[in-house]
Motif scaffolding. Structure first.
Motif, PDB file in Angstrom:
ATOM      1  N   TYR A  20     -29.408   2.738  -0.929  1.00  0.00           N
ATOM      2  CA  TYR A  20     -28.982   1.561  -1.685  1.00  0.00           C
ATOM      3  C   TYR A  20     -27.500   1.666  -2.050  1.00  0.00           C
ATOM      4  N   LEU A  21     -27.084   2.825  -2.528  1.00  0.00           N
ATOM      5  CA  LEU A  21     -25.684   3.027  -2.900  1.00  0.00           C
ATOM      6  C   LEU A  21     -24.758   2.935  -1.691  1.00  0.00           C
ATOM      7  N   ILE A  22     -25.193   3.462  -0.564  1.00  0.00           N
ATOM      8  CA  ILE A  22     -24.398   3.378   0.665  1.00  0.00           C
ATOM      9  C   ILE A  22     -24.234   1.926   1.095  1.00  0.00           C
ATOM     10  N   VAL A  23     -25.328   1.171   1.042  1.00  0.00           N
ATOM     11  CA  VAL A  23     -25.276  -0.249   1.415  1.00  0.00           C
ATOM     12  C   VAL A  23     -24.348  -1.005   0.455  1.00  0.00           C
ATOM     13  N   ILE A  24     -24.477  -0.745  -0.845  1.00  0.00           N
ATOM     14  CA  ILE A  24     -23.624  -1.411  -1.842  1.00  0.00           C
ATOM     15  C   ILE A  24     -22.154  -1.072  -1.589  1.00  0.00           C
ATOM     16  N   ALA A  25     -21.862   0.191  -1.331  1.00  0.00           N
ATOM     17  CA  ALA A  25     -20.480   0.619  -1.084  1.00  0.00           C
ATOM     18  C   ALA A  25     -19.933  -0.042   0.182  1.00  0.00           C
ATOM     19  N   ALA A  26     -20.737  -0.087   1.244  1.00  0.00           N
ATOM     20  CA  ALA A  26     -20.287  -0.695   2.502  1.00  0.00           C
ATOM     21  C   ALA A  26     -20.036  -2.188   2.312  1.00  0.00           C
ATOM     22  N   VAL A  27     -20.938  -2.866   1.641  1.00  0.00           N
ATOM     23  CA  VAL A  27     -20.773  -4.303   1.396  1.00  0.00           C
ATOM     24  C   VAL A  27     -19.527  -4.541   0.540  1.00  0.00           C
ATOM     25  N   ALA A  28     -19.371  -3.741  -0.511  1.00  0.00           N
ATOM     26  CA  ALA A  28     -18.207  -3.894  -1.389  1.00  0.00           C
ATOM     27  C   ALA A  28     -16.921  -3.650  -0.606  1.00  0.00           C
ATOM     28  N   PHE A  29     -16.924  -2.671   0.290  1.00  0.00           N
ATOM     29  CA  PHE A  29     -15.735  -2.346   1.067  1.00  0.00           C
ATOM     30  C   PHE A  29     -15.337  -3.523   1.955  1.00  0.00           C
ATOM     31  N   PHE A  30     -16.304  -4.107   2.643  1.00  0.00           N
ATOM     32  CA  PHE A  30     -15.996  -5.204   3.553  1.00  0.00           C
ATOM     33  C   PHE A  30     -15.779  -6.522   2.815  1.00  0.00           C
ATOM     34  N   VAL A  31     -16.511  -6.748   1.754  1.00  0.00           N
ATOM     35  CA  VAL A  31     -16.313  -7.959   0.959  1.00  0.00           C
ATOM     36  C   VAL A  31     -14.975  -7.877   0.228  1.00  0.00           C
ATOM     37  N   ASP A  32     -14.562  -6.672  -0.113  1.00  0.00           N
ATOM     38  CA  ASP A  32     -13.305  -6.457  -0.810  1.00  0.00           C
ATOM     39  C   ASP A  32     -12.122  -6.981   0.009  1.00  0.00           C
ATOM     40  N   ALA A  33     -12.287  -7.060   1.307  1.00  0.00           N
ATOM     41  CA  ALA A  33     -11.225  -7.536   2.203  1.00  0.00           C
ATOM     42  C   ALA A  33      -9.936  -6.759   1.985  1.00  0.00           C
ATOM     43  N   ARG A  34     -10.070  -5.452   1.906  1.00  0.00           N
ATOM     44  CA  ARG A  34      -8.914  -4.593   1.684  1.00  0.00           C
ATOM     45  C   ARG A  34      -7.895  -4.807   2.802  1.00  0.00           C
ATOM     46  N   HIS A  35      -6.658  -4.902   2.420  1.00  0.00           N
ATOM     47  CA  HIS A  35      -5.586  -5.123   3.387  1.00  0.00           C
ATOM     48  C   HIS A  35      -4.301  -4.492   2.875  1.00  0.00           C
ATOM     49  N   ALA A  36      -3.407  -4.240   3.806  1.00  0.00           N
ATOM     50  CA  ALA A  36      -2.112  -3.661   3.444  1.00  0.00           C
ATOM     51  C   ALA A  36      -1.197  -4.773   2.954  1.00  0.00           C
ATOM     52  N   GLU A  37      -0.367  -4.430   1.994  1.00  0.00           N
ATOM     53  CA  GLU A  37       0.666  -5.344   1.509  1.00  0.00           C
ATOM     54  C   GLU A  37       1.992  -4.598   1.540  1.00  0.00           C
ATOM     55  N   ILE A  38       3.059  -5.319   1.915  1.00  0.00           N
ATOM     56  CA  ILE A  38       4.387  -4.714   1.959  1.00  0.00           C
ATOM     57  C   ILE A  38       5.290  -5.492   1.009  1.00  0.00           C
ATOM     58  N   LYS A  39       6.058  -4.756   0.229  1.00  0.00           N
ATOM     59  CA  LYS A  39       7.019  -5.363  -0.699  1.00  0.00           C
ATOM     60  C   LYS A  39       8.410  -4.837  -0.348  1.00  0.00           C
ATOM     61  N   LEU A  40       9.342  -5.769  -0.157  1.00  0.00           N
ATOM     62  CA  LEU A  40      10.722  -5.375   0.123  1.00  0.00           C
ATOM     63  C   LEU A  40      11.348  -4.754  -1.115  1.00  0.00           C
ATOM     64  N   LEU A  41      12.050  -3.653  -0.929  1.00  0.00           N
ATOM     65  CA  LEU A  41      12.883  -3.107  -1.991  1.00  0.00           C
ATOM     66  C   LEU A  41      14.259  -3.733  -1.806  1.00  0.00           C
ATOM     67  N   GLY A  42      14.923  -4.074  -2.864  1.00  0.00           N
ATOM     68  CA  GLY A  42      16.208  -4.749  -2.726  1.00  0.00           C
ATOM     69  C   GLY A  42      15.997  -6.215  -2.423  1.00  0.00           C
ATOM     70  N   GLN A  43      17.035  -6.849  -1.928  1.00  0.00           N
ATOM     71  CA  GLN A  43      17.011  -8.292  -1.700  1.00  0.00           C
ATOM     72  C   GLN A  43      16.461  -8.652  -0.330  1.00  0.00           C
ATOM     73  N   GLU A  44      15.917  -9.872  -0.245  1.00  0.00           N
ATOM     74  CA  GLU A  44      15.381 -10.378   1.022  1.00  0.00           C
ATOM     75  C   GLU A  44      16.511 -10.706   1.995  1.00  0.00           C
ATOM     76  N   GLU A  45      17.658 -11.145   1.452  1.00  0.00           N
ATOM     77  CA  GLU A  45      18.853 -11.412   2.256  1.00  0.00           C
ATOM     78  C   GLU A  45      19.996 -10.568   1.719  1.00  0.00           C
ATOM     79  N   ILE A  46      20.699  -9.911   2.636  1.00  0.00           N
ATOM     80  CA  ILE A  46      21.821  -9.053   2.261  1.00  0.00           C
ATOM     81  C   ILE A  46      23.056  -9.516   3.029  1.00  0.00           C
ATOM     82  N   THR A  47      24.175  -9.634   2.320  1.00  0.00           N
ATOM     83  CA  THR A  47      25.445  -9.948   2.965  1.00  0.00           C
ATOM     84  C   THR A  47      26.271  -8.675   2.997  1.00  0.00           C
ATOM     85  N   LEU A  48      26.704  -8.336   4.191  1.00  0.00           N
ATOM     86  CA  LEU A  48      27.412  -7.078   4.431  1.00  0.00           C
ATOM     87  C   LEU A  48      28.797  -7.387   4.983  1.00  0.00           C
TER      88      LEU A  48
END
Length: 163
Positions: A20-48
């Motif tokens: 039961y716990l394995i099934v709950i964990a598996a369902v939670a993992f897939f329902v969680d829709a875990r995904h990677a997120e990336i955040k830029l450090l600094g500005q999105e546009e840079i003038t050099l």
């Protein structure tokens, strides 16, 4: 004998609970829709400025989901694109991370510009003095630009008669 039956029932209950716990964990993992997120450090546009070295501020990545929330991302982040600060123009740097076959990307735009004005230097002969009778004689000049180099031939010279 009673002890064996109780022990057997306890094993079955524990196995059912574990499943039961394995099934709950598996369902939670897939329902969680875990995904990677990336955040830029600094500005999105840079003038050099032209010929200024580009140092990429980088990115941060994390895993995120509806149930478990944010977590650490331990995967690779691929970076594509380059900035040539000796060539005017716009450059795109892209960062990509993947988790469970799902990719996420962010981009940074880098503008290489030239805002430095050319330098014009007047040449003069030592000891030369313009007089009232001889007037002024142009002794020459040089013009230098940080991008185009010697631009003396492209300088337009005009004379004005101001009194």
């Amino acid at each position: 004998m009673e002890n064996k039956k109780t022990h057997k029932k306890l094993k079955i209950v524990l196995l059912v609970l574990a499943a039961y716990l394995i099934v709950i964990a598996a369902v939670a993992f897939f329902v969680d829709a875990r995904h990677a997120e990336i955040k830029l450090l600094g500005q999105e546009e840079i003038t050099l400025e032209y010929a200024e070295g580009y140092i990429d501020p980088g990115v941060e990545a994390c895993l995120n989901g509806r149930i478990f929330g944010p977590g650490e991302y331990h995967g690779a982040i691929s970076v594509s694109g380059e900035v040539d600060s000796l060539k005017l123009g716009d450059y795109t740097i892209s960062y990509t991370a993947a988790f469970l076959g799902r990719e996420v990307s962010v981009s940074r735009l880098v503008h290489v510009v030239d805002t430095t004005a050319p330098v014009i230097e007047l040449q003069h002969k030592e000891g030369y003095k313009a007089t009232w009778f001889t007037g002024y004689e142009e002794e020459g000049f040089t013009a230098e630009d940080n991008v185009d180099g010697d631009i003396s031939a492209r300088v337009e010279r005009t004379e004005t008669d101001e009194k």
